[in-house]
Design an enzyme around this catalytic site. Structure first.
Site, PDB file in Angstrom:
ATOM      1  N   TYR A  67     -58.148 -16.151  12.516  1.00 23.91           N
ATOM      2  CA  TYR A  67     -59.532 -15.934  11.800  1.00 23.91           C
ATOM      3  C   TYR A  67     -59.909 -17.290  10.929  1.00 23.91           C
ATOM      4  O   TYR A  67     -61.164 -17.496  11.307  1.00 23.91           O
ATOM      5  CB  TYR A  67     -59.284 -14.849  11.189  1.00 23.91           C
ATOM      6  CG  TYR A  67     -59.152 -13.401  11.841  1.00 23.91           C
ATOM      7  CD1 TYR A  67     -60.131 -12.817  12.337  1.00 23.91           C
ATOM      8  CD2 TYR A  67     -57.889 -13.141  12.084  1.00 23.91           C
ATOM      9  CE1 TYR A  67     -59.907 -11.704  13.142  1.00 23.91           C
ATOM     10  CE2 TYR A  67     -57.674 -12.020  12.943  1.00 23.91           C
ATOM     11  CZ  TYR A  67     -58.728 -11.354  13.480  1.00 23.91           C
ATOM     12  OH  TYR A  67     -58.524 -10.378  14.336  1.00 23.91           O
ATOM     13  N   GLY A  68     -59.139 -17.769  10.285  1.00 23.83           N
ATOM     14  CA  GLY A  68     -59.503 -18.903   9.494  1.00 23.83           C
ATOM     15  C   GLY A  68     -60.028 -20.348   9.907  1.00 23.83           C
ATOM     16  O   GLY A  68     -61.080 -20.758   9.864  1.00 23.83           O
ATOM     17  N   GLY A 161     -53.981 -13.938  15.811  1.00 23.13           N
ATOM     18  CA  GLY A 161     -53.629 -12.736  15.723  1.00 23.13           C
ATOM     19  C   GLY A 161     -54.943 -11.861  16.337  1.00 23.13           C
ATOM     20  O   GLY A 161     -54.364 -10.257  16.547  1.00 23.13           O
ATOM     21  N   ASN A 165     -53.679  -7.463  17.457  1.00 26.73           N
ATOM     22  CA  ASN A 165     -53.861  -6.497  16.547  1.00 26.73           C
ATOM     23  C   ASN A 165     -54.809  -5.302  17.217  1.00 26.73           C
ATOM     24  O   ASN A 165     -55.223  -5.771  18.181  1.00 26.73           O
ATOM     25  CB  ASN A 165     -54.367  -7.055  15.321  1.00 26.73           C
ATOM     26  CG  ASN A 165     -55.818  -7.546  15.401  1.00 26.73           C
ATOM     27  OD1 ASN A 165     -56.420  -7.333  16.276  1.00 26.73           O
ATOM     28  ND2 ASN A 165     -55.982  -8.583  14.303  1.00 26.73           N
ATOM     29  N   GLY A 166     -54.801  -4.137  16.403  1.00 23.52           N
ATOM     30  CA  GLY A 166     -55.516  -3.178  16.582  1.00 23.52           C
ATOM     31  C   GLY A 166     -57.067  -3.421  16.452  1.00 23.52           C
ATOM     32  O   GLY A 166     -57.779  -2.221  16.511  1.00 23.52           O
ATOM     33  N   MET A 168     -58.379  -3.087  13.351  1.00 25.21           N
ATOM     34  CA  MET A 168     -58.730  -2.466  12.125  1.00 25.21           C
ATOM     35  C   MET A 168     -59.311  -3.187  11.088  1.00 25.21           C
ATOM     36  O   MET A 168     -58.649  -4.025  10.517  1.00 25.21           O
ATOM     37  CB  MET A 168     -58.010  -1.350  11.708  1.00 25.21           C
ATOM     38  CG  MET A 168     -57.310  -0.381  12.422  1.00 25.21           C
ATOM     39  SD  MET A 168     -56.262   0.846  11.709  1.00 25.21           S
ATOM     40  CE  MET A 168     -57.485   1.850  10.938  1.00 25.21           C
ATOM     41  N   GLU A 405     -51.626   4.354   8.119  1.00 30.76           N
ATOM     42  CA  GLU A 405     -52.554   4.444   9.313  1.00 30.76           C
ATOM     43  C   GLU A 405     -51.849   5.513  10.400  1.00 30.76           C
ATOM     44  O   GLU A 405     -50.921   5.477  10.555  1.00 30.76           O
ATOM     45  CB  GLU A 405     -52.519   2.921  10.212  1.00 30.76           C
ATOM     46  CG  GLU A 405     -52.942   3.022  11.548  1.00 30.76           C
ATOM     47  CD  GLU A 405     -52.579   1.848  12.467  1.00 30.76           C
ATOM     48  OE1 GLU A 405     -52.170   2.160  13.606  1.00 30.76           O
ATOM     49  OE2 GLU A 405     -52.060   0.919  11.739  1.00 30.76           O
ATOM     50  N   HIS A 490     -48.359  -8.388   8.921  1.00 30.17           N
ATOM     51  CA  HIS A 490     -49.384  -8.755   8.198  1.00 30.17           C
ATOM     52  C   HIS A 490     -48.910  -9.857   7.281  1.00 30.17           C
ATOM     53  O   HIS A 490     -48.944  -9.934   5.995  1.00 30.17           O
ATOM     54  CB  HIS A 490     -50.027  -7.727   7.378  1.00 30.17           C
ATOM     55  CG  HIS A 490     -50.691  -6.660   8.005  1.00 30.17           C
ATOM     56  ND1 HIS A 490     -50.708  -5.302   7.618  1.00 30.17           N
ATOM     57  CD2 HIS A 490     -51.015  -6.639   9.404  1.00 30.17           C
ATOM     58  CE1 HIS A 490     -51.479  -4.709   8.516  1.00 30.17           C
ATOM     59  NE2 HIS A 490     -51.775  -5.236   9.649  1.00 30.17           N
ATOM     60  N   GLY A 518     -54.566 -17.185   6.187  1.00 33.66           N
ATOM     61  CA  GLY A 518     -53.911 -16.034   5.340  1.00 33.66           C
ATOM     62  C   GLY A 518     -52.790 -16.684   4.491  1.00 33.66           C
ATOM     63  O   GLY A 518     -52.528 -15.644   3.486  1.00 33.66           O
ATOM     64  N   ASN A 528     -55.428  -3.720   5.681  1.00 27.97           N
ATOM     65  CA  ASN A 528     -55.513  -4.734   6.819  1.00 27.97           C
ATOM     66  C   ASN A 528     -55.958  -5.865   6.453  1.00 27.97           C
ATOM     67  O   ASN A 528     -57.125  -6.032   5.711  1.00 27.97           O
ATOM     68  CB  ASN A 528     -55.984  -4.010   8.268  1.00 27.97           C
ATOM     69  CG  ASN A 528     -56.120  -5.136   9.386  1.00 27.97           C
ATOM     70  OD1 ASN A 528     -57.022  -6.195   9.190  1.00 27.97           O
ATOM     71  ND2 ASN A 528     -55.318  -4.983  10.427  1.00 27.97           N
ATOM     72  N   PHE A 530     -57.472  -8.969   7.914  1.00 32.83           N
ATOM     73  CA  PHE A 530     -57.998 -10.116   8.706  1.00 32.83           C
ATOM     74  C   PHE A 530     -59.582 -10.001   8.271  1.00 32.83           C
ATOM     75  O   PHE A 530     -60.137 -11.100   8.266  1.00 32.83           O
ATOM     76  CB  PHE A 530     -58.032  -9.797  10.205  1.00 32.83           C
ATOM     77  CG  PHE A 530     -58.713  -8.947  10.942  1.00 32.83           C
ATOM     78  CD1 PHE A 530     -60.153  -9.007  10.937  1.00 32.83           C
ATOM     79  CD2 PHE A 530     -58.205  -7.772  11.423  1.00 32.83           C
ATOM     80  CE1 PHE A 530     -60.860  -8.107  11.836  1.00 32.83           C
ATOM     81  CE2 PHE A 530     -58.795  -6.690  12.063  1.00 32.83           C
ATOM     82  CZ  PHE A 530     -60.475  -7.057  12.207  1.00 32.83           C
TER      83      PHE A 530
END
Length: 549
Positions: A67-68, A161, A165-166, A168, A405, A490, A518, A528, A530
């Site tokens: 992400y970053g 990631g 991941n799912g 969310m 969750e 996480h 992160g 979560n 992200f």
């Protein structure tokens, strides 16, 4: 839908409902059988890229494509900067022998795990049988890294990631933000950067009416009923899955993906991973190049300015094909909380980056992750077909420090089981340190530090069991073991914002080096993580572009 209208829709939707904690990791997904036949190894390489050459100089080098790193790559490219992304994992753009890029959750194969010869599923047992099986060693998509008494699950590949991941995509409650990032202005995050992140990630909500009728979310409706009967609110949470695609999966008009349990080892269709969002936009600029299967080993000041970066190119067995040395004017560390922290700790201890301060390696946490299952009565079946994408959870954060969750168990059989991943307000923080004798970085996490998470999760499930006359499952994590307290999906911290870095991720002591993942967040996001990682990266890169370039 235009970016502007999507931005407005997602921003208002998340703000209005005050959505809270969820998780992007489907810890209920299990490995029940293994195709251990080695497939022909394919080095995904870079179909659209030429791997970085030795001896070159680049304006910006980003270590990691999660992400970053993806946010930084896109925004720097849009500002006219040439960017090279270095990714340790594969590109995941080439189908395997079955015609699919990713392996199914229930049939892990050579694609499933990062350089392991045996799977390491989050659930170790099911119905009295062990789950894990032998697999060929390969640069697979899921890394189950064991350290300091905890297993840290991480995505390996272009997209990080987001591949495993799912999805969310949860914005923390505003009243919790000061405890998450105390040095960051909440107004700018909630007015600008969270909406920007949600828009770019493609965040959306499940149709509540469809949820109420479709078979593949029976497990979640049972979870909702039990929560509400015990006095807990059940909340829908946003996600980055294409809900229209899932409706077509259920209707049988498109290839099944989430409805076929795909998630733990990648999702072949409906999930909007970074490959489809930030990275696609970054590539479209023509300013971003990606080198998959490349691992950075050293970053040190260059005599001619900038930084000398040593990079190993890997094959799909994890072997080093060649070693390259490049020079970068600026380097962004985006290898994830564990990857960034371990690299920085080693570079400081070995003298490659001696001016890093003593905060490097500190403030690491696991977002309070803990799992459990409940054995329901026969009149509460959870369904043999379960969508692998979670869409709701149980909120007891304010009263008990936990959000759970309602997770799927996509086994393909009726289990009469409810399964949960909780995020809790666990106060413990660990530190990465250099082990000179062993030549490695260690983490001092202690298994007993999970007890606060268990206690907080029990504030939900003890009450539900009492109300429903049900019991905990004891067969999922070993023999007579209730709690999955051995892992995290996480990981956060290790190069904390305002401590190891300034308030925008600039590493102290070495101008031109940045952390943008992160590792900046000290151990817990209450949800979560992200979306918060993405929004913080948006904030930081905007400042860096405006002032440093």
């Amino acid at each position: 839908m235009s970016d502007k209208s999507l931005h407005s829709k997602v921003s208002k939707g998340v703000s209005r409902r005050g959505f809270i904690a969820g998780t992007g990791s489907i810890l209920g997904a299990m490995a029940l059988s293994v195709n251990a036949t080695p497939a022909q190894a394919r080095t995904s390489g870079a179909a659209a890229d030429s791997p970085i050459g030795s001896g070159v100089r680049v304006p910006v080098l980003i270590i990691g494509s999660g992400y970053g790193g993806s946010v930084a790559a896109l925004r720097l490219a849009q500002a006219g900067v040439d960017v090279h992304l270095i990714e340790m994992g594969m590109a995941w753009d080439t189908p395997g022998n079955d015609g699919k890029i990713f392996a199914n959750t229930t049939k892990p194969d050579y694609r499933s795990y990062w350089l392991r010869t045996r799977t390491k599923a989050p659930l170790s047992n099911f119905l009295g049988f062990p789950i894990d099986k032998d697999v060929p060693k390969y640069t697979g998509i899921l890394d189950a890294e064991e350290m300091g008494g905890i297993i840290v699950y991480q995505g390996r590949g272009v997209g990080g990631g987001s591949l495993v991941n799912g999805g969310m995509a949860v914005t923390p409650k505003r009243q919790n933000f000061s405890a998450i990032l105390p040095t960051v202005d909440a107004d700018e995050m909630y007015d600008t950067y969270y909406p920007r992140a949600n828009a770019a990630l493609g965040v959306g909500l499940i149709d509540p009416n469809w949820f109420d009728t479709v078979d593949c979310y029976q497990f979640a409706r049972v979870g909702r009923k039990h929560a509400q009967r015990s006095g807990f609110p059940f909340v829908f949470v946003p996600d980055v899955y294409d809900w229209d695609y899932m409706k077509q999966e259920v209707a049988g008009t498109v290839p099944k993906s989430a409805v076929d349990g795909e998630i733990l080892y990648g999702n072949n269709a409906g999930k909007k991973s970074l490959q489809k969002t930030y990275l696609a936009a970054a590539r479209a600029t023509g300013k971003v190049t990606v080198s998959p299967l490349h691992r950075v080993t050293t970053v040190s000041p260059s005599g001619g300015g900038g930084y000398t970066v040593v990079i190993e190119q890997l094959n799909t067995s994890g072997g080093v094909v060649t070693t390259k040395t490049v020079t970068a004017d600026r380097v962004f560390f985006a290898a994830g909380s564990v990857g960034t922290s371990k690299l920085l700790v080693r570079l400081k201890a070995t003298g490659a980056l001696p001016n890093l301060n003593d905060e490097v390696g500190k403030g690491w946490g696991e977002n309070g992750n803990v799992m459990c299952g409940r054995a329901n009565h026969m009149w509460d079946p959870t369904g043999k077909v379960q969508a692998s994408i979670p869409c709701g959870g149980i909120d007891n954060w304010d009263a008990g420090g936990a959000f759970a969750e309602v997770a799927p168990l996509p086994t393909g059989i009726e289990t009469y089981a409810s399964f949960y991943l909780s995020i809790t307000r666990n106060p413990h923080r660990a530190e990465f340190t250099w082990n000179a004798a062993a030549g490695r970085v260690d983490l001092n996490w202690q298994t007993t530090w999970k007890q606060p998470s268990i206690n907080m999760a029990k504030t939900i499930f003890d009450r539900i069991n009492s109300k429903e006359g049900t019991i905990y499952r004891t067969d999922l994590f070993g023999t007579n073991k209730i709690w999955g307290d051995h892992l995290t999906y996480h990981p956060l911290g290790g190069a904390v914002l305002g401590k190891a870095t300034d308030n925008y991720g600039r590493l102290h002591g070495h101008p031109g080096l940045y952390v943008i993942d992160g590792a900046l967040i000290p151990g817990n996001t209450s949800v979560n993580p992200f979306v918060t990682i993405t929004a913080l990266a948006e904030r930081n890169i905007e400042k860096i572009i405006a002032t440093d370039l």
